[in-house]
Design a protein around this motif. Sequence first.
Motif, short mmCIF file in Angstrom:
data_model
loop_
_atom_site.label_atom_id
_atom_site.label_comp_id
_atom_site.label_asym_id
_atom_site.label_seq_id
_atom_site.Cartn_x
_atom_site.Cartn_y
_atom_site.Cartn_z
N ARG A 108 0.84 -1.19 0.00
CA ARG A 108 0.00 0.00 0.00
C ARG A 108 0.88 1.24 0.00
O ARG A 108 2.07 1.19 0.31
N LEU A 109 0.26 2.36 -0.32
CA LEU A 109 0.98 3.63 -0.35
C LEU A 109 1.00 4.27 1.03
O LEU A 109 -0.02 4.29 1.73
N GLY A 110 2.15 4.80 1.41
CA GLY A 110 2.22 5.69 2.55
C GLY A 110 2.03 7.12 2.09
O GLY A 110 1.89 7.40 0.89
N ALA A 111 2.02 8.05 3.03
CA ALA A 111 1.91 9.46 2.69
C ALA A 111 3.30 10.05 2.55
O ALA A 111 4.20 9.75 3.34
N SER A 112 3.49 10.90 1.54
CA SER A 112 4.79 11.50 1.27
C SER A 112 4.65 13.00 1.18
O SER A 112 3.78 13.51 0.48
N ALA A 113 5.52 13.71 1.88
CA ALA A 113 5.55 15.16 1.80
C ALA A 113 6.04 15.59 0.43
O ALA A 113 6.69 14.80 -0.29
N PRO A 114 5.77 16.83 0.02
CA PRO A 114 6.29 17.30 -1.27
C PRO A 114 7.80 17.14 -1.35
O PRO A 114 8.53 17.48 -0.42
N GLY A 115 8.27 16.61 -2.45
CA GLY A 115 9.70 16.38 -2.63
C GLY A 115 10.21 15.08 -2.07
O GLY A 115 11.37 14.72 -2.28
N ALA A 116 9.37 14.35 -1.34
CA ALA A 116 9.79 13.06 -0.77
C ALA A 116 9.45 11.94 -1.73
O ALA A 116 8.43 11.98 -2.42
N PRO A 117 10.29 10.91 -1.78
CA PRO A 117 9.96 9.77 -2.64
C PRO A 117 8.80 8.99 -2.06
O PRO A 117 8.54 9.04 -0.86
N PRO A 118 8.07 8.26 -2.90
CA PRO A 118 6.97 7.44 -2.37
C PRO A 118 7.50 6.32 -1.50
O PRO A 118 8.51 5.68 -1.84
N PHE A 126 4.41 8.11 7.15
CA PHE A 126 4.56 9.43 6.53
C PHE A 126 6.04 9.71 6.42
O PHE A 126 6.79 9.56 7.40
N VAL A 127 6.51 10.11 5.23
CA VAL A 127 7.93 10.35 5.01
C VAL A 127 8.16 11.77 4.53
O VAL A 127 7.37 12.32 3.74
N THR A 128 9.22 12.40 5.02
CA THR A 128 9.59 13.75 4.60
C THR A 128 10.65 13.69 3.52
O THR A 128 11.25 12.64 3.27
N GLY A 129 10.91 14.83 2.92
CA GLY A 129 11.95 14.89 1.91
C GLY A 129 13.34 14.66 2.46
O GLY A 129 14.27 14.36 1.72
N ALA A 130 13.50 14.82 3.78
CA ALA A 130 14.81 14.61 4.42
C ALA A 130 15.06 13.15 4.75
O ALA A 130 16.06 12.82 5.39
N GLY A 131 14.15 12.26 4.36
CA GLY A 131 14.36 10.84 4.59
C GLY A 131 13.99 10.38 5.98
O GLY A 131 14.42 9.31 6.43
N THR A 132 13.18 11.15 6.69
CA THR A 132 12.69 10.76 8.01
C THR A 132 11.24 10.37 7.90
O THR A 132 10.45 11.06 7.25
N ALA A 133 10.87 9.27 8.54
CA ALA A 133 9.50 8.77 8.44
C ALA A 133 8.92 8.54 9.82
O ALA A 133 9.62 8.16 10.76
N ALA A 134 7.63 8.77 9.93
CA ALA A 134 6.85 8.34 11.08
C ALA A 134 6.15 7.05 10.68
O ALA A 134 5.56 6.96 9.60
N VAL A 135 6.22 6.04 11.54
CA VAL A 135 5.68 4.73 11.22
C VAL A 135 4.80 4.28 12.36
O VAL A 135 5.24 4.22 13.52
N LEU A 136 3.55 3.97 12.06
CA LEU A 136 2.64 3.42 13.05
C LEU A 136 2.59 1.92 12.83
O LEU A 136 2.11 1.44 11.80
N ALA A 137 3.14 1.18 13.77
CA ALA A 137 3.26 -0.28 13.63
C ALA A 137 2.86 -0.93 14.94
O ALA A 137 3.51 -0.72 15.98
N GLY A 138 1.79 -1.70 14.90
CA GLY A 138 1.31 -2.33 16.13
C GLY A 138 0.95 -1.30 17.17
O GLY A 138 0.22 -0.35 16.91
N ASP A 139 1.50 -1.45 18.37
CA ASP A 139 1.23 -0.51 19.45
C ASP A 139 2.35 0.51 19.62
O ASP A 139 2.51 1.11 20.68
N ARG A 140 3.15 0.72 18.55
CA ARG A 140 4.29 1.64 18.62
C ARG A 140 4.21 2.70 17.54
O ARG A 140 3.77 2.44 16.42
N LEU A 141 4.64 3.90 17.89
CA LEU A 141 4.88 4.96 16.92
C LEU A 141 6.39 5.11 16.82
O LEU A 141 7.06 5.44 17.80
#
Length: 419
Positions: A115-125, A152-167
Motif C-alpha cells: 500500500r501507499l504511505g503518505a509522502s511530503a512534497p519532494g519526498a519519494p513514495p 509518513f515520510v519527509t523529503g529529508a528521509g525521516t519517516a513516522a511509522v505506526l506499527a502495532g502498538d508503537r509509533l
Amino acid sequence: MGVVSKGDGRARAVGVGLLAVAVVVAWWAASGGGEPAARTGAPDAGSEAPTPVFDALGPPGALVRDSDPVPTGTLRLWMSTPAGARLCAVGDAGDGPPLEGATCEDAPLDATRTRLGASAPGAPPLLLRGESLVALSGTPWWSGDADVTAAFVTGAGTAAVLAGDRLLRVREGEVTASLDAPPAVGPGSPALVWDRLMWIEGDRLFARPALVAADPVEIGAAPAEAERLRGCRSNEALAAAVHGRVVHGVRPVAVTFHDASGWSAPVASRAGVYEYDLSCRGREATLTWLEASEEGGDSRRVVQVRCTPEGCDRAEAPATFAGADPLVADLAGKVLLVWAAQDGTRARLAPLVELATAPDLGELPEPAASPVLARRLFVRRGVAVLVYRTRDGLFGLRIDAGGRVEPLAVRERGALQAP
C-alpha cells in the motif's frame, strides 16, 4: 456551531470498486531538445469525426489497488499488472494551473500486498508491505516485528511509522525513537494523518506530532462511537474529519484544522449514510455526497457540508440527469457531477445553487473503440482527474475549475532521460 441536516434521507452509493485496465502504455513522443510533444486536447472545431487520443495508465490486466491516504495536490495511483506493480503520479495542480501529465514507473513488488504511505512534497513514495517499508525500487527501507498501519515520510528521509502498538521515527532505515501508541479504539483510532498522530479517548480527540517530541494536545469533542479518522491537506492547513456510527440515517462528523497556530476546536455537522468525498481548499474542508430524491426518477440531491475553523454549513440542491453511476465532488468551490448517460459520459460543473439549471459540459471524450465500463473521480485542489475503465485500458481525463477537459497524457518515467 455546525448547521445540521434539514432532514434524513437515504443516500445513494456513488463509489466504484477496483478498476481493471488494459492496453500497452503509450509513450509521449519527444520533440527537439528532448522536450515532450504537445498533449492532445479537444478536437478541432472543424473536424467532422474527431477521434480523441488517450494514453493508457497501465498495461493489460492491471488493477488500481490504492491512492494517496491523505490527499494533497498530487494524485498517486498504485496498481498491480501482470508484469508487476506500477505507480503513476499526476503533478501538483496548485489552485488553478493545469495539471502536468502523468508519469508512471514500474516496481518489482507484489502490489496486492503493498500500500501507499503518505509522502511530503519532494519526498519519494514509500510503500507499506506487511511489517516493512520499501522503496519503489523494491529496496527494503526498514523492517520491524509488527504490521505497519500507516507511514509518513519527509523529503529529508525521516519517516513516522505506526506499527502495532508503537509509533516509530525512522531515519534512513534506523529507528531513532520508539513511543507507545494509544490503544486502538475501533478501526480508525489511532491514525497517522499526514505528520500527526491522532486518536480518540472516550469522547475526546487528541493529537501529537509524529516526527518530533511534543506533548499530546486535547483538541476537543469527538462524535460518539467514532468510527474513522481521515484527512486532507491544502497549501494552508491540514484538515482532519472524524465521523461516528450512523444512527437513523445520519452520520455525525467533527472537523478540525491544524496550521502554524495549532489545532482549531472541532466543529460539528452531519453526513449521510454512504461514503462522502472529502476535499481541502485553503482553510476549508468540504464533504460532498449524492442522495436519492423523494421525487424519484431522474432526480437526485447533491449535499455539501463546508467546514472552516469557525463552523460548518450544510446545503443541498436538486440535480436532474438521465443516467447511472453518478460521481460527485467539490472542485474549487463548485460541484463536479459526472455520470454515465446513454450516449457516453456526461459532466456538469457549477456552484451548488446553480447545479439544477447549469448546462452540461457535454459528452466527454472517450476511447472511441472501447466502451466505458466504470469511472472513478479524484479531485486534487484546482483540478479533477476522471479515470475510465474500459476493455482496452485505464484512461484519464483532467477537468479544471473552468470546465476545460483534456485527455491526460502519460509518460514513462524512463522516457524522461531518453534522447
